[in-house]
Design a protein around this motif. Structure first.
Motif, PDB file in Angstrom:
ATOM      1  N   ASP A 130      49.101  38.694  33.291  1.00 28.03           N
ATOM      2  CA  ASP A 130      49.179  37.615  34.294  1.00 28.03           C
ATOM      3  C   ASP A 130      48.724  38.095  35.668  1.00 28.03           C
ATOM      4  O   ASP A 130      48.186  37.317  36.452  1.00 28.03           O
ATOM      5  N   TRP A 131      48.942  39.377  35.970  1.00 32.15           N
ATOM      6  CA  TRP A 131      48.549  39.956  37.254  1.00 32.15           C
ATOM      7  C   TRP A 131      47.099  40.414  37.256  1.00 32.15           C
ATOM      8  O   TRP A 131      46.599  40.902  38.264  1.00 32.15           O
ATOM      9  N   GLY A 132      46.425  40.305  36.119  1.00 33.67           N
ATOM     10  CA  GLY A 132      45.031  40.714  36.038  1.00 33.67           C
ATOM     11  C   GLY A 132      44.850  42.217  35.985  1.00 33.67           C
ATOM     12  O   GLY A 132      43.829  42.745  36.425  1.00 33.67           O
ATOM     13  N   VAL A 133      45.832  42.921  35.432  1.00 34.45           N
ATOM     14  CA  VAL A 133      45.771  44.372  35.354  1.00 34.45           C
ATOM     15  C   VAL A 133      44.737  44.786  34.317  1.00 34.45           C
ATOM     16  O   VAL A 133      44.727  44.289  33.194  1.00 34.45           O
ATOM     17  N   TYR A 134      43.862  45.695  34.716  1.00 42.17           N
ATOM     18  CA  TYR A 134      42.828  46.238  33.835  1.00 42.17           C
ATOM     19  C   TYR A 134      43.286  47.536  33.190  1.00 42.17           C
ATOM     20  O   TYR A 134      42.842  47.897  32.118  1.00 42.17           O
ATOM     21  N   GLY A 135      44.094  48.281  33.894  1.00 41.73           N
ATOM     22  CA  GLY A 135      44.588  49.559  33.409  1.00 41.73           C
ATOM     23  C   GLY A 135      45.486  50.175  34.450  1.00 41.73           C
ATOM     24  O   GLY A 135      45.453  49.809  35.612  1.00 41.73           O
ATOM     25  N   ALA A 136      46.319  51.090  34.011  1.00 45.11           N
ATOM     26  CA  ALA A 136      47.220  51.746  34.939  1.00 45.11           C
ATOM     27  C   ALA A 136      46.545  53.021  35.465  1.00 45.11           C
ATOM     28  O   ALA A 136      45.737  53.608  34.757  1.00 45.11           O
ATOM     29  N   PRO A 137      46.863  53.417  36.692  1.00 47.16           N
ATOM     30  CA  PRO A 137      47.708  52.727  37.650  1.00 47.16           C
ATOM     31  C   PRO A 137      46.938  51.687  38.470  1.00 47.16           C
ATOM     32  O   PRO A 137      45.739  51.818  38.688  1.00 47.16           O
ATOM     33  N   GLU A 138      47.649  50.686  38.870  1.00 45.99           N
ATOM     34  CA  GLU A 138      47.149  49.690  39.818  1.00 45.99           C
ATOM     35  C   GLU A 138      48.274  49.412  40.801  1.00 45.99           C
ATOM     36  O   GLU A 138      49.438  49.362  40.415  1.00 45.99           O
ATOM     37  N   THR A 139      47.917  49.226  42.056  1.00 49.01           N
ATOM     38  CA  THR A 139      48.913  48.989  43.092  1.00 49.01           C
ATOM     39  C   THR A 139      48.522  47.758  43.898  1.00 49.01           C
ATOM     40  O   THR A 139      47.382  47.632  44.344  1.00 49.01           O
ATOM     41  N   PHE A 140      49.483  46.857  44.064  1.00 49.31           N
ATOM     42  CA  PHE A 140      49.294  45.612  44.806  1.00 49.31           C
ATOM     43  C   PHE A 140      50.132  45.650  46.073  1.00 49.31           C
ATOM     44  O   PHE A 140      51.292  46.055  46.034  1.00 49.31           O
ATOM     45  N   LEU A 141      49.553  45.203  47.177  1.00 46.14           N
ATOM     46  CA  LEU A 141      50.277  45.007  48.430  1.00 46.14           C
ATOM     47  C   LEU A 141      50.565  43.516  48.533  1.00 46.14           C
ATOM     48  O   LEU A 141      49.646  42.697  48.472  1.00 46.14           O
ATOM     49  N   VAL A 142      51.854  43.171  48.656  1.00 42.57           N
ATOM     50  CA  VAL A 142      52.287  41.773  48.662  1.00 42.57           C
ATOM     51  C   VAL A 142      53.067  41.521  49.944  1.00 42.57           C
ATOM     52  O   VAL A 142      53.940  42.312  50.317  1.00 42.57           O
ATOM     53  N   ASP A 143      52.769  40.411  50.620  1.00 42.35           N
ATOM     54  CA  ASP A 143      53.471  40.131  51.883  1.00 42.35           C
ATOM     55  C   ASP A 143      54.809  39.441  51.646  1.00 42.35           C
ATOM     56  O   ASP A 143      55.218  39.183  50.511  1.00 42.35           O
ATOM     57  N   GLN A 144      55.501  39.134  52.743  1.00 43.95           N
ATOM     58  CA  GLN A 144      56.855  38.588  52.679  1.00 43.95           C
ATOM     59  C   GLN A 144      56.927  37.182  52.090  1.00 43.95           C
ATOM     60  O   GLN A 144      58.000  36.702  51.755  1.00 43.95           O
ATOM     61  N   HIS A 145      55.781  36.531  51.950  1.00 42.43           N
ATOM     62  CA  HIS A 145      55.745  35.196  51.359  1.00 42.43           C
ATOM     63  C   HIS A 145      55.301  35.240  49.902  1.00 42.43           C
ATOM     64  O   HIS A 145      55.123  34.206  49.275  1.00 42.43           O
ATOM     65  N   GLY A 146      55.084  36.451  49.373  1.00 41.95           N
ATOM     66  CA  GLY A 146      54.641  36.592  47.993  1.00 41.95           C
ATOM     67  C   GLY A 146      53.142  36.453  47.821  1.00 41.95           C
ATOM     68  O   GLY A 146      52.657  36.222  46.714  1.00 41.95           O
ATOM     69  N   THR A 147      52.389  36.615  48.902  1.00 42.37           N
ATOM     70  CA  THR A 147      50.932  36.528  48.837  1.00 42.37           C
ATOM     71  C   THR A 147      50.352  37.929  48.621  1.00 42.37           C
ATOM     72  O   THR A 147      50.731  38.876  49.312  1.00 42.37           O
ATOM     73  N   VAL A 148      49.433  38.056  47.679  1.00 41.36           N
ATOM     74  CA  VAL A 148      48.792  39.335  47.408  1.00 41.36           C
ATOM     75  C   VAL A 148      47.771  39.605  48.515  1.00 41.36           C
ATOM     76  O   VAL A 148      46.859  38.814  48.740  1.00 41.36           O
ATOM     77  N   LEU A 149      47.935  40.734  49.200  1.00 40.19           N
ATOM     78  CA  LEU A 149      47.050  41.100  50.298  1.00 40.19           C
ATOM     79  C   LEU A 149      45.961  42.078  49.868  1.00 40.19           C
ATOM     80  O   LEU A 149      44.867  42.085  50.432  1.00 40.19           O
ATOM     81  N   HIS A 150      46.276  42.930  48.882  1.00 36.73           N
ATOM     82  CA  HIS A 150      45.324  43.973  48.479  1.00 36.73           C
ATOM     83  C   HIS A 150      45.663  44.450  47.078  1.00 36.73           C
ATOM     84  O   HIS A 150      46.834  44.452  46.682  1.00 36.73           O
ATOM     85  N   LYS A 151      44.636  44.873  46.356  1.00 36.55           N
ATOM     86  CA  LYS A 151      44.809  45.467  45.031  1.00 36.55           C
ATOM     87  C   LYS A 151      43.984  46.754  44.985  1.00 36.55           C
ATOM     88  O   LYS A 151      42.824  46.762  45.377  1.00 36.55           O
ATOM     89  N   HIS A 152      44.621  47.818  44.484  1.00 35.45           N
ATOM     90  CA  HIS A 152      43.916  49.086  44.321  1.00 35.45           C
ATOM     91  C   HIS A 152      44.024  49.526  42.869  1.00 35.45           C
ATOM     92  O   HIS A 152      45.122  49.598  42.316  1.00 35.45           O
ATOM     93  N   ILE A 153      42.874  49.812  42.265  1.00 35.15           N
ATOM     94  CA  ILE A 153      42.824  50.322  40.902  1.00 35.15           C
ATOM     95  C   ILE A 153      42.516  51.809  40.983  1.00 35.15           C
ATOM     96  O   ILE A 153      41.547  52.198  41.613  1.00 35.15           O
ATOM     97  N   ALA A 154      43.337  52.629  40.349  1.00 30.23           N
ATOM     98  CA  ALA A 154      43.188  54.092  40.294  1.00 30.23           C
ATOM     99  C   ALA A 154      44.413  54.699  40.990  1.00 30.23           C
ATOM    100  O   ALA A 154      45.189  53.993  41.653  1.00 30.23           O
ATOM    101  N   PRO A 155      44.570  56.009  40.870  1.00 30.08           N
ATOM    102  CA  PRO A 155      45.709  56.654  41.518  1.00 30.08           C
ATOM    103  C   PRO A 155      45.690  56.456  43.036  1.00 30.08           C
ATOM    104  O   PRO A 155      44.648  56.571  43.675  1.00 30.08           O
ATOM    105  N   LEU A 156      46.851  56.172  43.582  1.00 31.29           N
ATOM    106  CA  LEU A 156      47.006  56.018  45.026  1.00 31.29           C
ATOM    107  C   LEU A 156      47.134  57.411  45.633  1.00 31.29           C
ATOM    108  O   LEU A 156      47.887  58.252  45.133  1.00 31.29           O
ATOM    109  N   THR A 157      46.379  57.655  46.684  1.00 34.49           N
ATOM    110  CA  THR A 157      46.411  58.942  47.385  1.00 34.49           C
ATOM    111  C   THR A 157      46.705  58.696  48.862  1.00 34.49           C
ATOM    112  O   THR A 157      46.646  57.557  49.336  1.00 34.49           O
ATOM    113  N   ALA A 158      46.963  59.776  49.579  1.00 34.84           N
ATOM    114  CA  ALA A 158      47.213  59.659  51.021  1.00 34.84           C
ATOM    115  C   ALA A 158      45.993  59.076  51.730  1.00 34.84           C
ATOM    116  O   ALA A 158      46.136  58.251  52.640  1.00 34.84           O
TER     117      ALA A 158
END
Length: 184
Positions: A130-158
């Motif tokens: 339902d979230w459109g995940v292609y593979g792990a890891p994926e990280t979504f940034l969601v705001d206080q209203h539940g709106t998706v602001l950003h999606k990152h596919i691949a390991p999150l780094t500094a």
């Protein structure tokens, strides 16, 4: 004359497309949810199958949703950074444990640290779909209203956090941490 010009023109057009293709990022897959409400879900919690983790977690606060699994090599790569980020950013991180073994996932978190406020257990992978995940890891940034602001596919780094997430967060909040409780 024309019979020589046509192949030359076709070769030039093909060259333009190939040159353009070299500048694309093959790891970038746009999300149809950017700027739209996050998909609603309700799943059992990883740590307590009788408790529920739902899309209500996003109400009133800027949050991260990280899709992870113990079988995922990239998830292992990013895990230490997620633990560090959970301690330093002030932004809650929620997990979506995807198509995993519950006991193995619990041992993983006990051994490596648990960066998640809560992890939902998506045994069948339906919520990830339902979230459109292609593979792990994926990280979504969601705001206080539940709106998706950003999606990152691949390991999150500094570096990815600094270059891609922080600018969006500071645009919304001005700085970190960013509680956004009740903010518009």
């Amino acid at each position: 004359m024309w019979r020589y010009a046509i192949p030359v023109v076709l070769l030039a057009v093909l060259g333009v497309f190939l040159t353009r293709g070299l500048t694309l990022n093959p790891g970038y897959v746009p999300s149809p949810f950017i700027g739209k409400p996050a998909p609603e879900f309700s799943l059992p919690a990883l740590k307590d199958p009788n408790a529920t983790v739902s899309s209500d977690i996003f109400d009133g606060q800027l949050s991260l949703l990280n899709v992870w699994a113990t079988w995922c090599v990239g998830c292992r790569q990013e895990h230490g950074f997620l633990v560090e980020l959970a301690q330093s950013s002030g932004i809650p991180i929620y997990g979506l444990n995807w198509k995993d073994d519950r006991d193995t996932a619990l041992r993983w978190l006990d051994r490596l640290g648990d960066p998640y406020v809560a992890s939902a257990f998506d045994a069948d992978g339906d919520v990830a779909i339902d979230w459109g995940v292609y593979g792990a890891p994926e990280t979504f940034l969601v705001d206080q209203h539940g709106t998706v602001l950003h999606k990152h596919i691949a390991p999150l780094t500094a570096e990815i956090w600094r270059d891609r997430f922080v600018p969006i967060i500071t645009e919304r909040c001005g700085s970190l941490p960013c509680p956004l409780v009740g903010a518009e």
